[in-house]
Motif scaffolding. Structure first.
Motif, PDB file in Angstrom:
ATOM      1  N   VAL A 300     -15.836   5.625  14.256  1.00  0.00           N
ATOM      2  CA  VAL A 300     -14.824   4.602  13.976  1.00  0.00           C
ATOM      3  C   VAL A 300     -13.990   5.022  12.767  1.00  0.00           C
ATOM      4  CG1 VAL A 300     -14.479   2.212  13.207  1.00  0.00           C
ATOM      5  CG2 VAL A 300     -16.129   2.710  15.019  1.00  0.00           C
ATOM      6  N   TYR A 301     -14.655   5.533  11.736  1.00  0.00           N
ATOM      7  CA  TYR A 301     -13.962   5.979  10.527  1.00  0.00           C
ATOM      8  C   TYR A 301     -12.940   7.072  10.853  1.00  0.00           C
ATOM      9  CZ  TYR A 301     -13.395   8.077   5.863  1.00  0.00           C
ATOM     10  OH  TYR A 301     -12.880   8.583   4.690  1.00  0.00           O
ATOM     11  N   ALA A 302     -13.350   8.055  11.669  1.00  0.00           N
ATOM     12  CA  ALA A 302     -12.440   9.149  12.032  1.00  0.00           C
ATOM     13  C   ALA A 302     -11.194   8.607  12.729  1.00  0.00           C
ATOM     14  CB  ALA A 302     -13.162  10.154  12.931  1.00  0.00           C
ATOM     15  N   ALA A 303     -11.395   7.690  13.676  1.00  0.00           N
ATOM     16  CA  ALA A 303     -10.259   7.104  14.389  1.00  0.00           C
ATOM     17  C   ALA A 303      -9.336   6.351  13.430  1.00  0.00           C
ATOM     18  CB  ALA A 303     -10.764   6.170  15.488  1.00  0.00           C
ATOM     19  N   ILE A 304      -9.930   5.652  12.476  1.00  0.00           N
ATOM     20  CA  ILE A 304      -9.150   4.886  11.493  1.00  0.00           C
ATOM     21  C   ILE A 304      -8.313   5.822  10.620  1.00  0.00           C
ATOM     22  CG2 ILE A 304      -9.333   3.445   9.425  1.00  0.00           C
ATOM     23  CD1 ILE A 304     -11.946   2.328  10.766  1.00  0.00           C
ATOM     24  N   TYR A 305      -8.914   6.888  10.130  1.00  0.00           N
ATOM     25  CA  TYR A 305      -8.173   7.799   9.252  1.00  0.00           C
ATOM     26  C   TYR A 305      -7.055   8.513  10.008  1.00  0.00           C
ATOM     27  CZ  TYR A 305     -10.019   7.679   4.532  1.00  0.00           C
ATOM     28  OH  TYR A 305     -10.286   7.312   3.235  1.00  0.00           O
ATOM     29  N   PHE A 306      -7.303   8.875  11.250  1.00  0.00           N
ATOM     30  CA  PHE A 306      -6.218   9.447  12.043  1.00  0.00           C
ATOM     31  C   PHE A 306      -5.108   8.408  12.233  1.00  0.00           C
ATOM     32  CE2 PHE A 306      -9.551  12.395  14.031  1.00  0.00           C
ATOM     33  CZ  PHE A 306      -9.237  13.422  13.153  1.00  0.00           C
ATOM     34  N   GLY A 307      -5.519   7.150  12.385  1.00  0.00           N
ATOM     35  CA  GLY A 307      -4.536   6.076  12.508  1.00  0.00           C
ATOM     36  C   GLY A 307      -3.695   5.915  11.253  1.00  0.00           C
ATOM     37  N   PHE A 308      -4.333   5.985  10.069  1.00  0.00           N
ATOM     38  CA  PHE A 308      -3.582   5.909   8.815  1.00  0.00           C
ATOM     39  C   PHE A 308      -2.596   7.073   8.700  1.00  0.00           C
ATOM     40  CE2 PHE A 308      -6.679   2.864   6.999  1.00  0.00           C
ATOM     41  CZ  PHE A 308      -5.795   2.036   6.315  1.00  0.00           C
ATOM     42  N   ALA A 309      -2.976   8.225   9.242  1.00  0.00           N
ATOM     43  CA  ALA A 309      -2.110   9.399   9.155  1.00  0.00           C
ATOM     44  C   ALA A 309      -0.820   9.208   9.951  1.00  0.00           C
ATOM     45  CB  ALA A 309      -2.862  10.630   9.658  1.00  0.00           C
ATOM     46  N   ILE A 310      -0.899   8.524  11.092  1.00  0.00           N
ATOM     47  CA  ILE A 310       0.278   8.410  11.966  1.00  0.00           C
ATOM     48  C   ILE A 310       0.928   7.033  11.904  1.00  0.00           C
ATOM     49  CG2 ILE A 310      -0.649  10.162  13.533  1.00  0.00           C
ATOM     50  CD1 ILE A 310      -1.457   7.932  15.448  1.00  0.00           C
ATOM     51  N   ALA A 311       0.409   6.129  11.077  1.00  0.00           N
ATOM     52  CA  ALA A 311       0.958   4.773  10.999  1.00  0.00           C
ATOM     53  C   ALA A 311       2.404   4.795  10.473  1.00  0.00           C
ATOM     54  CB  ALA A 311       0.085   3.911  10.096  1.00  0.00           C
ATOM     55  N   HIS A 312       3.225   3.903  11.024  1.00  0.00           N
ATOM     56  CA  HIS A 312       4.627   3.814  10.614  1.00  0.00           C
ATOM     57  C   HIS A 312       5.029   2.408  10.189  1.00  0.00           C
ATOM     58  CE1 HIS A 312       5.545   7.891  11.891  1.00  0.00           C
ATOM     59  NE2 HIS A 312       4.984   7.653  13.069  1.00  0.00           N
ATOM     60  N   ASN A 313       4.175   1.408  10.484  1.00  0.00           N
ATOM     61  CA  ASN A 313       4.535   0.024  10.211  1.00  0.00           C
ATOM     62  C   ASN A 313       3.414  -0.694   9.472  1.00  0.00           C
ATOM     63  OD1 ASN A 313       7.106  -0.071  11.814  1.00  0.00           O
ATOM     64  ND2 ASN A 313       5.685   0.419  13.478  1.00  0.00           N
ATOM     65  N   ALA A 314       3.783  -1.753   8.749  1.00  0.00           N
ATOM     66  CA  ALA A 314       2.820  -2.525   7.973  1.00  0.00           C
ATOM     67  C   ALA A 314       1.749  -3.154   8.865  1.00  0.00           C
ATOM     68  CB  ALA A 314       3.541  -3.598   7.173  1.00  0.00           C
ATOM     69  N   TRP A 315       2.135  -3.645  10.060  1.00  0.00           N
ATOM     70  CA  TRP A 315       1.153  -4.312  10.923  1.00  0.00           C
ATOM     71  C   TRP A 315       0.077  -3.339  11.390  1.00  0.00           C
ATOM     72  CZ3 TRP A 315       0.196  -2.716  15.887  1.00  0.00           C
ATOM     73  CH2 TRP A 315       1.177  -1.960  16.530  1.00  0.00           C
ATOM     74  N   GLN A 316       0.449  -2.063  11.539  1.00  0.00           N
ATOM     75  CA  GLN A 316      -0.536  -1.063  11.929  1.00  0.00           C
ATOM     76  C   GLN A 316      -1.571  -0.862  10.820  1.00  0.00           C
ATOM     77  OE1 GLN A 316       2.209   2.147  12.650  1.00  0.00           O
ATOM     78  NE2 GLN A 316       2.370   1.699  14.848  1.00  0.00           N
ATOM     79  N   VAL A 317      -1.117  -0.885   9.562  1.00  0.00           N
ATOM     80  CA  VAL A 317      -2.037  -0.755   8.432  1.00  0.00           C
ATOM     81  C   VAL A 317      -3.004  -1.936   8.401  1.00  0.00           C
ATOM     82  CG1 VAL A 317      -2.201  -0.672   5.913  1.00  0.00           C
ATOM     83  CG2 VAL A 317      -0.414   0.611   7.083  1.00  0.00           C
ATOM     84  N   TRP A 318      -2.502  -3.134   8.691  1.00  0.00           N
ATOM     85  CA  TRP A 318      -3.367  -4.316   8.746  1.00  0.00           C
ATOM     86  C   TRP A 318      -4.493  -4.120   9.764  1.00  0.00           C
ATOM     87  CZ3 TRP A 318      -4.004  -9.151   6.535  1.00  0.00           C
ATOM     88  CH2 TRP A 318      -3.122  -9.482   5.506  1.00  0.00           C
ATOM     89  N   LEU A 319      -4.147  -3.705  10.982  1.00  0.00           N
ATOM     90  CA  LEU A 319      -5.157  -3.502  12.026  1.00  0.00           C
ATOM     91  C   LEU A 319      -6.150  -2.412  11.627  1.00  0.00           C
ATOM     92  CD1 LEU A 319      -3.064  -3.691  15.334  1.00  0.00           C
ATOM     93  CD2 LEU A 319      -4.577  -5.435  14.363  1.00  0.00           C
ATOM     94  N   LEU A 320      -5.652  -1.337  11.036  1.00  0.00           N
ATOM     95  CA  LEU A 320      -6.527  -0.239  10.624  1.00  0.00           C
ATOM     96  C   LEU A 320      -7.489  -0.676   9.532  1.00  0.00           C
ATOM     97  CD1 LEU A 320      -3.881   2.621  10.635  1.00  0.00           C
ATOM     98  CD2 LEU A 320      -5.901   2.489  12.119  1.00  0.00           C
ATOM     99  N   TYR A 321      -7.013  -1.511   8.618  1.00  0.00           N
ATOM    100  CA  TYR A 321      -7.891  -1.989   7.552  1.00  0.00           C
ATOM    101  C   TYR A 321      -9.000  -2.888   8.099  1.00  0.00           C
ATOM    102  CZ  TYR A 321      -7.311  -0.736   2.663  1.00  0.00           C
ATOM    103  OH  TYR A 321      -7.390  -0.096   1.449  1.00  0.00           O
ATOM    104  N   MET A 322      -8.696  -3.694   9.103  1.00  0.00           N
ATOM    105  CA  MET A 322      -9.740  -4.524   9.698  1.00  0.00           C
ATOM    106  C   MET A 322     -10.782  -3.643  10.399  1.00  0.00           C
ATOM    107  SD  MET A 322      -8.694  -7.348   8.610  1.00  0.00           S
ATOM    108  CE  MET A 322      -7.837  -6.407   7.319  1.00  0.00           C
ATOM    109  N   ALA A 323     -10.316  -2.592  11.071  1.00  0.00           N
ATOM    110  CA  ALA A 323     -11.243  -1.652  11.704  1.00  0.00           C
ATOM    111  C   ALA A 323     -12.060  -0.898  10.661  1.00  0.00           C
ATOM    112  CB  ALA A 323     -10.474  -0.669  12.589  1.00  0.00           C
ATOM    113  N   TYR A 324     -11.454  -0.636   9.509  1.00  0.00           N
ATOM    114  CA  TYR A 324     -12.161   0.022   8.408  1.00  0.00           C
ATOM    115  C   TYR A 324     -13.328  -0.843   7.926  1.00  0.00           C
ATOM    116  CZ  TYR A 324     -12.624   2.753   4.061  1.00  0.00           C
ATOM    117  OH  TYR A 324     -13.084   3.535   3.033  1.00  0.00           O
TER     118      TYR A 324
END
Length: 416
Positions: A300-324
Motif C-alpha cells: 500500500v505504501y509503495a502505491a501511495i508514494y508512486f501516487g504522490f509522485a504523479i499527483a497533479h491536483n489537491a484532491w488526489q493528495v487528499w485521497l493519497l493521505y487517507m490511504a497513507y
C-alpha cells in the motif's frame, strides 16, 4: 515498584488489556496532541517564515532522528540491565516536554535544529523502554492488539492535536497558503499543556513489570538477538531508506496548492484513519501473523508514494493521505509487535533499542536523499518534487518482496 503479571486465557479484548497498556496509551495520546500540533507545521515554519531549503529541512529531520537513535539503543539495553522500564520512559517524555517552549523563541534554522534534536533525544530515551514495557505487560496472544491499541491512542492524539492547530490557524490567518510566525508561536504555547500532562499520566499510571523472576543483565551484543531478528532488521532497513520524513509529504501538499488550514485538516483525517485501523489490524495480526499485514502495508505504501509522485491536483493528495493512514495502521504497530515475537523476554529492551536505532539512523540518509532528489544541492537543481516519492515507492516494493521470500518461515508470531 513492580507487579507480577498473570496472563489471562480469555479471548483478547480491549477490556482485558493490562493497566500498563492503558497508561502508556493515554501518555501517547497526550504527548501526540502536543507534538503533532507543532511538528507537522514545523517544515512550513522553516520554509515559509525562515526561507529554509528542502535539503536543509531534510537535514534537520535526519540529524535529529539519527542523533536520538544512539540513545534508543542504549536506553533499551539499560532497561534490560536494570529490569526497569517505566522511569526511563518518564525521563524521556519529560525531556521532550521541557524542550517545547524553546520552539516559541526560535528565529533561525540552527536553533530549530537544536530544539528538534533535544526533543528527539527525549524520544530516544523513552521509546525502547516504553515498547518493552508494553510487551512485558502483555501475553503473546494479544500482543498485536496491545501495540495496535497503543498506535491508535498515539494517532488519536495526533488527530486531536491537528484539529486544535487547524482551528488556531483558521482563527488567526484563515485560508492563507503560507504559515505566519505569530500563528506558529500560538500553537507552541497551547501544546505545552498536554505535553506535561503526558509525563504525569505515565509517572502515576504505570508500574514496572517483573516476569519470571529477576532479569539477567544482558551483554550488549547484536548477535545475541538471533538470526531471524537480524534478517527482519535488514529488511526493515531497506524499507526505511526510502521512507523519508513526512515533512516532504506536507511540502508536496503545499506544492499542489493546499492551504495551511487544509493541510492540518488533511493530516487530522489521516491520523483518524490510523486510529480506526490500528487496533483491529493489531488484533488481526495475532490471528493471521505479522508478516502478511506488514507485506500488505508496504505494498500500500509503495502505491501511495508512486501516487504522490504523479499527483497533479489537491484532491488526489487528499485521497493519497487517507490511504497513507491505512498503510500506517496496518504495518507500523504490527512491526513493533513482531520485534517482541523474535527475541527472548530479557532482551526485549535491547531489541527495541536496536530496531528503533537502525530506523532512526537511516532516517538521516533517507530524508537527506529525498531533499537532494527534490531540490538538489549546490549548483545541481535535483529532479523535482516527484523524485523522492519514486525512490521511496521502489524501495518499499523491494522490502515487501524480501519479507515475503527471505524472512524465515513459518511466521514467528507464536514462536515464543
Amino acid at each position: 515498584m513492580s507487579e507480577t503479571i498473570e496472563y489471562s486465557k480469555s479471548a483478547p479484548s480491549l477490556k482485558s488489556l493490562p493497566r500498563n497498556v492503558w497508561a502508556v496509551g493515554f501518555t501517547s495520546l497526550l504527548m501526540d496532541i502536543s507534538s503533532e500540533m507543532v511538528l507537522n507545521i514545523l517544515p512550513l515554519f522553516l520554509s515559509n517564515v525562515l526561507g529554509v531549503q528542502t535539503s536543509i529541512i531534510g537535514l534537520i529531520d535526519g540529524v535529529a532522528e539519527a542523533t536520538a537513535s544512539i540513545l534508543k539503543l542504549f536506553s533499551g539495553w539499560l532497561s534490560d540491565k536494570l529490569g526497569e522500564r517505566k522511569w526511563l520512559a518518564v525521563v524521556g517524555y519529560g525531556l521532550s516536554a521541557i524542550t517545547k517552549p524553546f520552539f516559541y523563541i526560535a528565529s533561525s534554522w540552527g536553533l530549530i535544529a537544536g530544539v528538534r534534536w533535544a526533543d528527539r533525544v527525549g524520544k530516544g530515551i523513552r521509546t525502547a523502554p516504553r515498547d518493552a514495557l508494553v510487551a512485558d505487560s502483555t501475553p503473546k496472544e494479544m500482543r498485536g492488539l496491545a501495540f495496535g491499541f497503543n498506535r491508535a491512542m498515539d494517532k488519536g492524539g495526533a488527530f486531536l492535536g491537528l484539529l486544535i492547530a487547524a482551528l488556531v490557524v483558521w482563527m488567526t490567518q484563515s485560508t492563507t497558503v503560507e504559515l505566519s510566525k505569530t500563528t506558529f508561536q500560538k500553537i507552541v504555547l497551547i501544546s505545552l499543556v498536554p505535553a506535561f500532562l503526558a509525563v504525569l499520566a505515565l509517572a502515576f499510571g504505570a508500574k514496572d513489570v517483573e516476569i519470571n523472576g529477576k532479569r539477567a543483565a544482558p551483554k550488549f551484543s547484536f548477535r545475541s538477538l538471533g538470526k531471524p531478528f537480524q534478517i527482519f532488521l535488514v529488511i526493515v532497513s531497506v524499507f526505511t531508506l526510502g521512507n523519508s520524513a513526512d515533512s516532504f509529504l506536507v511540502l508536496r501538499a503545499q506544492n499542489l496548492g493546499i492551504s495551511v488550514t487544509g493541510i492540518l485538516i488533511m493530516l487530522a483525517c489521516y491520523n483518524l484513519v490510523i486510529t480506526v485501523v490500528a487496533t483491529p489490524a493489531g488484533s488481526l495480526s495475532d490471528r493471521i501473523g505479522r508478516r502478511r499485514l506488514i507485506i500488505g502495508g508496504w505494498l500500500v505504501y509503495a502505491a501511495i508514494y508512486f501516487g504522490f509522485a504523479i499527483a497533479h491536483n489537491a484532491w488526489q493528495v487528499w485521497l493519497l493521505y487517507m490511504a497513507y493512514g491505512l498503510y500506517f495502521g496496518l504495518a507500523f504497530g504490527t512491526a513493533n509487535a513482531m520485534v517482541a515475537d523474535l527475541v527472548p523476554e530479557n532482551l526485549r529492551g535491547t531489541a527495541y533499542g536496536t530496531y528503533n536505532a537502525v530506523i532512526g539512523l537511516l532516517a538521516f540518509p533517507a530524508s537527506f536523499i529525498a531533499g537532494i532528489l527534490w531540490q538538489g544541492i549546490g549548483a545541481w537543481n535535483g529532479f523535482g518534487p516527484s523524485a523522492p516519492f519514486f525512490f521511496g515507492g521502489t524501495l518499499a516494493l523491494m522490502a515487501a518482496l524480501l519479507m515475503a521470500f527471505w524472512m524465515p518461515k513459518p511466521d514467528l508470531k507464536n514462536s515464543l
